[in-house]
Design a protein around this motif. Structure first.
Motif, PDB file in Angstrom:
ATOM      1  N   TYR A   7     -10.874   0.618   6.709  1.00 17.13           N
ATOM      2  CA  TYR A   7      -9.979   1.235   7.693  1.00 17.13           C
ATOM      3  C   TYR A   7      -8.639   1.579   7.057  1.00 17.13           C
ATOM      4  N   TRP A   8      -8.101   0.657   6.253  1.00 22.92           N
ATOM      5  CA  TRP A   8      -6.824   0.930   5.581  1.00 22.92           C
ATOM      6  C   TRP A   8      -6.973   1.985   4.504  1.00 22.92           C
ATOM      7  N   GLU A   9      -8.080   1.944   3.757  1.00 22.53           N
ATOM      8  CA  GLU A   9      -8.245   2.879   2.638  1.00 22.53           C
ATOM      9  C   GLU A   9      -8.468   4.313   3.087  1.00 22.53           C
ATOM     10  N   GLU A  10      -8.714   4.527   4.355  1.00 24.10           N
ATOM     11  CA  GLU A  10      -8.789   5.894   4.862  1.00 24.10           C
ATOM     12  C   GLU A  10      -7.415   6.563   4.734  1.00 24.10           C
ATOM     13  N   TYR A  11      -6.357   5.779   4.873  1.00 20.64           N
ATOM     14  CA  TYR A  11      -4.987   6.302   4.890  1.00 20.64           C
ATOM     15  C   TYR A  11      -4.143   5.884   3.687  1.00 20.64           C
ATOM     16  N   PHE A  12      -4.474   4.750   3.090  1.00 21.31           N
ATOM     17  CA  PHE A  12      -3.639   4.174   2.039  1.00 21.31           C
ATOM     18  C   PHE A  12      -4.413   3.913   0.757  1.00 21.31           C
ATOM     19  N   ASP A  13      -3.665   3.934  -0.343  1.00 21.78           N
ATOM     20  CA  ASP A  13      -4.152   3.345  -1.587  1.00 21.78           C
ATOM     21  C   ASP A  13      -3.572   1.936  -1.590  1.00 21.78           C
ATOM     22  N   LEU A  14      -4.441   0.930  -1.603  1.00 20.58           N
ATOM     23  CA  LEU A  14      -3.962  -0.448  -1.625  1.00 20.58           C
ATOM     24  C   LEU A  14      -3.465  -0.758  -3.032  1.00 20.58           C
ATOM     25  N   GLN A  32       9.990   5.556   9.649  1.00 22.12           N
ATOM     26  CA  GLN A  32      10.168   6.540   8.574  1.00 22.12           C
ATOM     27  C   GLN A  32       9.090   7.614   8.646  1.00 22.12           C
ATOM     28  N   LEU A  33       7.872   7.202   8.932  1.00 22.47           N
ATOM     29  CA  LEU A  33       6.767   8.147   9.047  1.00 22.47           C
ATOM     30  C   LEU A  33       7.029   9.137  10.184  1.00 22.47           C
ATOM     31  N   ALA A  52       0.832  -1.198   0.000  1.00 19.45           N
ATOM     32  CA  ALA A  52       0.000   0.000   0.000  1.00 19.45           C
ATOM     33  C   ALA A  52       0.867   1.248   0.000  1.00 19.45           C
ATOM     34  N   LYS A  53       0.317   2.296  -0.552  1.00 23.50           N
ATOM     35  CA  LYS A  53       1.007   3.584  -0.616  1.00 23.50           C
ATOM     36  C   LYS A  53       0.204   4.586   0.213  1.00 23.50           C
ATOM     37  N   LEU A  54       0.889   5.261   1.122  1.00 21.24           N
ATOM     38  CA  LEU A  54       0.229   6.244   1.973  1.00 21.24           C
ATOM     39  C   LEU A  54      -0.339   7.368   1.113  1.00 21.24           C
ATOM     40  N   LYS A  55      -1.587   7.735   1.380  1.00 19.26           N
ATOM     41  CA  LYS A  55      -2.220   8.822   0.642  1.00 19.26           C
ATOM     42  C   LYS A  55      -1.590  10.152   1.041  1.00 19.26           C
ATOM     43  N   ARG A  56      -1.641  11.078   0.122  1.00 19.92           N
ATOM     44  CA  ARG A  56      -1.098  12.410   0.360  1.00 19.92           C
ATOM     45  C   ARG A  56      -1.788  13.052   1.560  1.00 19.92           C
ATOM     46  N   ASP A  57      -1.006  13.715   2.384  1.00 19.27           N
ATOM     47  CA  ASP A  57      -1.483  14.446   3.557  1.00 19.27           C
ATOM     48  C   ASP A  57      -2.099  13.552   4.637  1.00 19.27           C
ATOM     49  N   MET A  58      -1.772  12.262   4.619  1.00 18.77           N
ATOM     50  CA  MET A  58      -2.324  11.367   5.632  1.00 18.77           C
ATOM     51  C   MET A  58      -1.306  10.938   6.678  1.00 18.77           C
ATOM     52  N   SER A  59      -0.073  11.438   6.584  1.00 17.15           N
ATOM     53  CA  SER A  59       0.957  11.084   7.565  1.00 17.15           C
ATOM     54  C   SER A  59       0.532  11.478   8.978  1.00 17.15           C
ATOM     55  N   GLY A  60       0.138  12.718   9.152  1.00 13.21           N
ATOM     56  CA  GLY A  60      -0.271  13.212  10.464  1.00 13.21           C
ATOM     57  C   GLY A  60      -1.471  12.463  11.022  1.00 13.21           C
ATOM     58  N   PRO A  61      -2.552  12.355  10.253  1.00 15.55           N
ATOM     59  CA  PRO A  61      -3.717  11.624  10.757  1.00 15.55           C
ATOM     60  C   PRO A  61      -3.407  10.152  11.082  1.00 15.55           C
ATOM     61  N   LEU A  62      -2.566   9.516  10.287  1.00  9.32           N
ATOM     62  CA  LEU A  62      -2.221   8.126  10.569  1.00  9.32           C
ATOM     63  C   LEU A  62      -1.407   8.022  11.855  1.00  9.32           C
ATOM     64  N   LEU A  63      -0.416   8.894  12.017  1.00 10.70           N
ATOM     65  CA  LEU A  63       0.377   8.878  13.251  1.00 10.70           C
ATOM     66  C   LEU A  63      -0.504   9.137  14.468  1.00 10.70           C
ATOM     67  N   GLN A  64      -1.427  10.058  14.351  1.00 13.42           N
ATOM     68  CA  GLN A  64      -2.327  10.346  15.461  1.00 13.42           C
ATOM     69  C   GLN A  64      -3.181   9.120  15.797  1.00 13.42           C
ATOM     70  N   ALA A  65      -3.688   8.442  14.769  1.00  9.58           N
ATOM     71  CA  ALA A  65      -4.503   7.243  14.998  1.00  9.58           C
ATOM     72  C   ALA A  65      -3.683   6.134  15.654  1.00  9.58           C
ATOM     73  N   VAL A  66      -2.413   6.010  15.270  1.00  9.49           N
ATOM     74  CA  VAL A  66      -1.540   5.010  15.882  1.00  9.49           C
ATOM     75  C   VAL A  66      -1.255   5.391  17.327  1.00  9.49           C
ATOM     76  N   ASP A  67      -0.865   6.635  17.549  1.00 12.21           N
ATOM     77  CA  ASP A  67      -0.482   7.086  18.889  1.00 12.21           C
ATOM     78  C   ASP A  67      -1.638   7.081  19.887  1.00 12.21           C
ATOM     79  N   THR A  68      -2.839   7.329  19.408  1.00 14.62           N
ATOM     80  CA  THR A  68      -4.002   7.327  20.301  1.00 14.62           C
ATOM     81  C   THR A  68      -4.672   5.961  20.368  1.00 14.62           C
ATOM     82  N   GLY A  69      -4.190   5.031  19.544  1.00 16.44           N
ATOM     83  CA  GLY A  69      -4.763   3.685  19.541  1.00 16.44           C
ATOM     84  C   GLY A  69      -6.111   3.591  18.864  1.00 16.44           C
ATOM     85  N   THR A  70      -6.442   4.589  18.044  1.00 11.36           N
ATOM     86  CA  THR A  70      -7.748   4.578  17.389  1.00 11.36           C
ATOM     87  C   THR A  70      -7.724   3.973  15.988  1.00 11.36           C
TER      88      THR A  70
END
Length: 136
Positions: free
Chosen positions: A74-81, A127-128, A12-30
């Motif tokens: 859930y994955w497609e919110e952040y990534f292009d599969l 890397q993120l 999968a390739k991370l969608k543009r401008d989704m680095s921050g939202p993905l990190l936040q979701a990981v860090d908050t466990g959401t």
């Protein structure tokens, strides 16, 4: 027997401008909150490796038919599969051949494949985080 491929290699390739939202979701466990797959999303993102082209790869254990039916939104919110393929030989799978239902959850095949992936590319999450801290 229903043909359920339960272990997939996801690219999968991370969608543009989704680095921050993905990190936040990981860090908050959401990440993946509300899914029956539970903490698998956090586990998968921690195991993901990224290549020089920015494609993240991880092993996904999934019992859905079609593959990733539960996880895909859930994955497609952040990534292009990019690609989802069988990650193992189905004839040797204890779940697939009926020897042990749900065997893929803690199977040695998963462990071996994840160990092999750890030697490829870089940690996607590391890397993120590096990119996020350098752009802050």
């Amino acid at each position: 027997m229903l043909d359920l491929g339960v272990r997939y290699l996801v690219k999968a390739k991370l969608k543009r401008d989704m680095s921050g939202p993905l990190l936040q979701a990981v860090d908050t466990g959401t990440l993946g909150r509300g899914s029956i797959a539970g903490d698998e999303y956090i586990y998968n993102i921690n195991e993901a490796r990224v290549d020089k082209q920015g494609v993240a790869t991880w092993v996904e254990t999934c019992f859905c038919d079609p593959p990733l039916a539960e996880e895909r939104p859930y994955w497609e919110e952040y990534f292009d599969l990019v690609k989802v393929t069988d990650a193992h030989s189905r004839r040797n799978c204890r779940h697939e051949n009926g020897v042990e239902p749900w065997a893929c959850c803690n199977c040695d095949c998963t462990r071996k494949l994840e160990e092999r992936l750890r030697g490829q590319g870089r940690s996607f999450l590391a890397q993120l985080r590096e990119r996020s801290s350098s752009s802050a």
